[in-house]
Enzyme design. Structure first.
Site, PDB file in Angstrom:
ATOM      1  CG  ASP A 122      34.915  38.910  38.848  1.00  0.00           C
ATOM      2  OD1 ASP A 122      35.915  39.271  37.615  1.00  0.00           O
ATOM      3  OD2 ASP A 122      33.712  38.645  38.839  1.00  0.00           O
ATOM      4  CG  ASN A 150      37.374  38.541  33.898  1.00  0.00           C
ATOM      5  OD1 ASN A 150      37.970  38.754  34.770  1.00  0.00           O
ATOM      6  ND2 ASN A 150      38.374  38.040  32.590  1.00  0.00           N
TER       7      ASN A 150
END
Lengths: 359, 359
Positions: free
Chosen positions: B246, B256
């Site tokens: 992310d 993430n």
């Protein structure tokens, strides 16, 4: 004669709020159907040992302590049958043993009740079985209370405890099984505790059973999915990790519900203590370390389904290891009914294992 | 004019088997409805930008790359409307931006398409929007192919790769998104790979979407629950861990999907390499480390429900952190569209971030 059994249970209940997975009442074995938890508290009333065997097989009662006690009460049903013989009780025992062939505790309990019954018949036979069954139930409850007493010393007032799977009353005799006996004893000592429970896929024991038990005891519980424990520990949201155990090897390596090892790794990385609550009977001195523990691989379809509905495309494979191995060096303490063991474990476990054999 | 768009997609499809999350055909935006995967391959045919906004909001299309492209095609729909003005296209962009206010990629894509449209009108306006949309789609596909090319060097022939959540074609432009672009490129290089995918509760992206994509590509996939990754690594069943990302902080810390951190801990403990596949655009040099990344807390009801049905007693609380932080020291390499970065990361990330700003 079963008046004595009735008194036994009413005494127990007067003394403390137990969460009994199984008991005996009005000539019947009563089982709380764990497959219907947490949404229905449905009880099965069983009048014949065959029905007890079916309930164990169907996982309506589960957890090593609880199914051993269900087996014991099944034998008591067999012994109550008019003119039953030692041979017939032995046959009932064989039937019960076949329901869960790998459940060591069940096997041992059946053996303990059915050994050397030949000298008895009639009322003396029933009475002997009753004595043994009550002694086993009482011993298991005493074990849980002692385990809780020793374990509660590691719990601080105001602590939030992260747990995994279910290691509680419904898997034991009704006080709190293993891990939840520790929490229960801490609460009885006046400590305020909160719990974060991981749901424990694929069977969701954490969401369904641990959360239900804690709710019954009035202990606040927050559910997470199994992948969130790292976040919880990174953010300092848990003071302690406490899990049960399937087996402890001679060096202190622990076999427990799959996912326990990940919790222990995250505990070390965030300097959070990691404890297991266990019985001296799960210490297996014949297994040198976790490497020698064979992990049971269960039906992979359970991973591909959620509440009976498929979650993945048909072409997808799956595996379902039932537990993983947590190395001893990740374990802050092993809570037993004889006290809390601290590392290094090898000598202490050897002493406890030998002491168990001789008592 | 949309003949050119039609040619664009038929060219793409001739060149390689793409798994397109969104495309344009016969005056309509076509979206593969991801909420129905993996059991139904249902396509939505959308004729108005409002319908595109609804589909993004309803998560029928998801993943940062894919929703950015859906937004781009939504603007193209707006531009095709007779006599649309730059002002109307800007309004359509504002509508699309509101569907997912935290989706940076969507916001940037809308801005890129709607900036400086004032000089254009009529066919020239439509043509300008079309140019920009096609350039963005092509750029995203080129990115995925380049990322895959660089990443494939870390994959060995015969490797089994453990992945988490979904970082694939349906979250991107259709080649393989991030993590799955690496696998796809490895396969195109003739390497045989297998995948172990964790189901990724509570939304089950691994079971539903990753498993579906890999099935489409003919890559064998084995599903595990999120708590089984430790067992898999203990048993040497995976050669490599590969996940998306992310956000990457300036020091290499990775945000993430929740659970990624546990995978990275288990990877280190079992000496298995851990890689993330990312874009230079997720490198956030203004965030010094993972500590400064705010973790989005989502609706806890998603943890308490499965397919709309509760899994825990009513009294149970829950939390739903959407991701966790994996410290840089657990990451063997950061795969980007400019090459694979190896630790230490700080200077390399700074260079890549600055280089991105100037190109």
């Amino acid at each position: 004669m079963s008046q004595r059994v009735a008194n036994f249970f009413s005494d127990l209940r007067r003394r403390q709020q137990l969460l009994l997975p199984v008991w005996f009442e009005d000539g019947q074995v009563i089982i709380l159907d764990q497959t219907r938890l947490p949404f229905q508290e449905h009880h099965l009333a069983l009048r014949h040992v065959n029905e007890v065997a079916v309930a164990i097989k169907a996982m309506q009662i589960r957890g090593s302590g609880a199914i051993a006690l269900a087996g014991a009460w099944g034998l008591y049903l067999a012994a109550l049958t008019n003119q039953s013989t030692p041979e017939q009780i032995k046959e009932a025992g064989d039937l019960l043993k076949k329901t869960r062939p790998t459940a060591v505790n069940l096997q041992k309990t059946i053996d303990e009740i059915t050994r050397e019954l030949e000298p008895f018949q009639g009322e003396a036979l029933t009475r002997t079985v009753e004595d043994r069954v009550l002694a086993i139930v009482q011993r298991q409850l005493d074990f849980e209370i002692r385990l809780g007493h020793f374990g509660a010393q590691v719990i601080g007032d105001g602590d939030t405890i992260l747990t995994h799977c279910h290691s509680g009353a419904l898997a034991g005799a009704g006080y709190g099984g293993r891990a939840l006996s520790v929490l229960r004893a801490a609460v009885e000592q006046g400590k305020r505790v909160k719990v974060i429970a991981s749901e424990t896929r694929p069977y969701l024991q954490g969401a369904r059973i641990t959360a239900w038990e804690l709710g019954q005891l009035g202990i606040p519980v927050t559910l997470i999915t199994d992948n969130m424990s790292g976040f919880v520990l990174q953010r300092g949201m848990a003071d302690l990790i406490l899990v049960g155990s399937d087996r402890v090897a001679a060096n202190g390596d622990l076999a427990n519900k799959v996912g326990t090892y990940l919790l222990a790794l995250a505990a070390r990385d965030n300097v959070v203590p990691f404890y297991t609550a266990t019985s001296s009977h799960t210490i297996d001195l014949s297994t040198p370390s976790g490497k020698e523990i064979a992990v049971e691989m269960r039906d992979p379809r359970e991973v591909l389904l959620f509440n009976g509905a498929p979650i993945a495309p048909e072409s997808t494979g799956a595996i379902y290891p039932s537990f993983d191995i947590t190395p001893a060096e990740l374990i802050s303490g092993i809570i037993t009914e004889r006290g809390v063991l601290r590392p290094p474990y090898r000598e202490k476990l050897a002493w406890l294992g030998l002491e168990r054999e001789t008592r």
